[in-house]
Design a protein around this motif. Structure first.
Motif: not given
Length: 645
Positions: A274-279, A285-289, A328-329, A335-338
């Protein structure tokens, strides 16, 4: 209507979520107030049997000093030991009515109840329960084992109760004593609530899965995976065995363990998607997975018998994932994307993690047991699901709206190009008539100098207007989705001469053309090009040279460099300010000659010229920019491009 901050719909959503949680807290508090709990209200004597082989007779024979008096709920975490509890239900607790005792939770492996009146004359009555036992030997058809105790006989002071509990999962026992009317009221309320809960769960899960199938969205698949947790909640609440019969008892036991280990993995996967951490942060993201994959491997602990180790590892993994999530948060925030909805998505899993941690600490007996907080993670789970579903559907709706707006904008742009092309064509016809008429009148006016000068001004204005319409037509043609070039052999020298008429008509400028570094002899230089577009590009460059040079010579040179022909156009203007040199090839942008005011123009000339060169497989660059003038170079391939489009 919009207000500052989050939209009203978002505020309403969180209000309803808070109302749901507050209702559950109020209901739990009310339920506790109308009942007696073993431990806080009825103290008991406790003994731990590490071997698990002790019988009732062995327990009753223990001396009093080996028993420990407890006044809190039994919670000992993950252990193989068996625990024996003994307490009495005094006569005054009955209040002229029977008492019903509910034993929870239902995921305990084996639970044995021994009871007899306090007068000691009657033998012990033994009854069994537990999800490894099968159907409980209880007195009421309910999802939890319920045992009834009638009002004591006049000669008895109450009941003597012994409980034995042993489980491969966490050992926690919360016996509750109820007046029958209070129990029926609470059971009716709880059944109504859980019916609503699982109805909402089924609806949100079906909606998430259907949307995932329809949209093939990774985010929606992650939300759909959270639906599996509801099966675990149904097991914890005893609905699987209650609704489907005794054969499902062992299944309920294993499903409870499986879903408990799966819960956090699905929550963290959903949050990451949902937070699009993959991008935004592929490494995180790889660490979380990877952590989620390790958590899923812990399922092997159930058949192999090291469930306690798996639960300890799950806590470690959750701490690691939580640390990654914080990183990530913070990265998204920097980055101003939150966005506000992202903050909501982050907040609820954080609340879930806190309630889950409290649940785990209570299971292990590290903090005091609270019935109001013990099951709150189940309600937070529903709040997360509903909130995320609404937010994601809202986000998808916004994306679809943006796609529609982009489509409308493309259509408007296409219509604009069509309109410009139509108007340009309409201008082109009368301009051609005017230009031809001027050419026909010129020979008869050679002896009338003033009239001839006026005709020259009219001719230059007409040519300038023709050039503007040519640029509009070329811009519309180059902006189309498909571009067709009418490629044919073209004499580059002839194209330069035709385009240089703008220079020859000026009283203050003169053209100097060289080919291969030598004066022009009329020898052709053949290239493959679209003649109309190539002439427009050259005319725009030469028009700029005249426009930004007050007077003087315009040098045009044609040379071959490797596999390309280069047409260089040098003016004697004052150059372009350094800060504007990178903008002159953009649409509707004009440069300013240093020390001079801005010249009038459409800002299309250099943009169109460069787009034409690029379409031919070449380019146009600003090769020199000095206070003594600018030099533009046009590159054209000596061999034709591979395609005509």
């Amino acid at each position: 209507m919009k207000t500052e901050g989050w939209p009203l719909s978002m505020r309403g959503l969180f209000f309803l979520t808070g109302l749901l949680l507050a209702g559950m807290l109020f209901g739990a508090a009310g339920a506790v107030a109308r009942s007696y709990s073993v431990g806080p209200d009825l103290p008991y004597d406790l003994y731990e049997d590490p071997t698990g082989r002790m019988t009732l007779e062995d327990f009753l024979a223990l001396p009093a000093e080996e028993l420990r008096r407890e006044n809190r709920v039994l919670s000992r975490g993950y252990t193989d030991s068996a625990f024996w509890l003994r307490f009495t239900i005094p006569r005054e607790r009955f209040e002229d009515d029977a008492l019903w005792m509910q034993l929870s939770p239902v995921y305990l492996d084996l639970l044995t109840l021994y009871s007899r009146p306090l007068d000691g004359a009657a033998p012990w009555r033994r009854r069994e329960a537990g999800d490894r036992w099968g159907a409980p030997d209880d007195d009421l058809n309910y999802r939890f084992p319920v045992y009834t105790f009638s009002q004591p006989a006049p000669a008895s002071e109450g009941y003597d109760i012994v409980l034995r509990v042993q489980s491969t999962s966490a050992v926690i026992l919360f016996p509750m004593l109820w007046q029958p009317a209070a129990f029926l009221g609470q059971a009716a309320w709880a059944t109504s609530f859980w019916s609503f809960y699982f109805g909402m769960a089924a609806f949100s899960s079906a909606l998430a899965i259907l949307l995932a199938l329809y949209l093939n969205s990774r985010v929606l698949w992650s939300i759909g995976s959270v639906s599996a947790v509801y099966l675990g909640i149904a097991c914890i609440q005893g609905y699987v065995t209650w609704l489907f019969g005794d054969i499902w008892g062992p299944l309920q036991h294993y499903l409870t363990s499986i879903m408990t280990l799966v819960t956090y993995s699905t929550i963290f996967w959903m949050s990451a998607e949902v937070l699009n951490i993959r991008e935004h942060s592929p490494r995180l993201y790889r660490g979380v997975m990877a952590a989620i994959g390790l958590s899923l491997l812990l399922q092997l602990s159930i058949p192999l018998g090291f469930y306690e180790f798996a639960k300890d590892m799950q806590i470690v993994i959750c701490v690691v994932i939580a640390g990654m999530a914080v990183q990530a948060i913070l990265r998204l925030y920097r980055l101003g994307r939150m966005r506000s909805m992202d903050a909501a998505i982050v907040t609820l899993p954080a609340v879930f993690s806190v309630t889950g941690l409290l649940h785990e600490l209570m299971l292990r007996g590290l903090i005091g047991f609270s019935p109001m907080l013990f099951g709150q993670w189940q309600f937070v789970m529903m709040a997360i699901m509903l909130t995320v579903m609404i937010l994601i559907v809202r986000r998808i709706s916004q994306e679809r709206q943006l796609e529609r707006e982009l489509r409308v904008e493309r259509e408007a742009s296409f219509n604009q190009r069509q309109f410009v092309a139509m108007v340009s064509h309409e201008f082109r016809t009368p301009l051609a008539v005017i230009s031809a008429a001027l050419e026909n009148l010129r020979p008869g006016l050679a002896d009338r100098e003033q009239v001839l000068k006026r005709y020259d001004k009219i001719q230059r204005a007409t040519d300038r207007l023709s050039q503007l319409t040519d640029n509009c037509l070329a811009d519309a043609r180059l902006s189309a989705d498909t571009l067709y070039l009418d490629m044919q052999p073209v004499d580059l020298v002839e194209q330069v001469r035709a385009a240089a008429q703008l220079v020859e008509m000026s009283d203050l400028h003169r053209l100097h053309l060289t080919v291969g570094g030598l004066p022009d002899t009329g020898a052709p230089v053949i290239v493959q090009a679209d003649p109309a577009l190539l002439r427009i590009a050259l005319s725009n460059l030469l028009d700029n040279a005249v426009k930004y040079s007050e007077h003087g010579r315009i040098d045009v040179g044609i040379v071959r460099r490797d596999e390309r022909y280069v047409v260089s156009i040098q003016d004697q203007g004052r150059g372009i300010p350094r800060g504007q040199a990178g903008l002159i090839f953009e649409r509707y942008r004009q440069g300013e000659s240093q020390g001079r005011r801005r010249q009038r123009g459409s800002g299309l000339g250099l943009f169109v010229a460069r787009q034409i060169a690029l379409a031919h497989g070449g380019d146009i660059i600003l090769a020199a920019n000095t206070p003594a003038g600018c030099r533009f170079e046009v590159f054209l391939p000596a061999t034709p491009p591979a395609t005509d489009s």
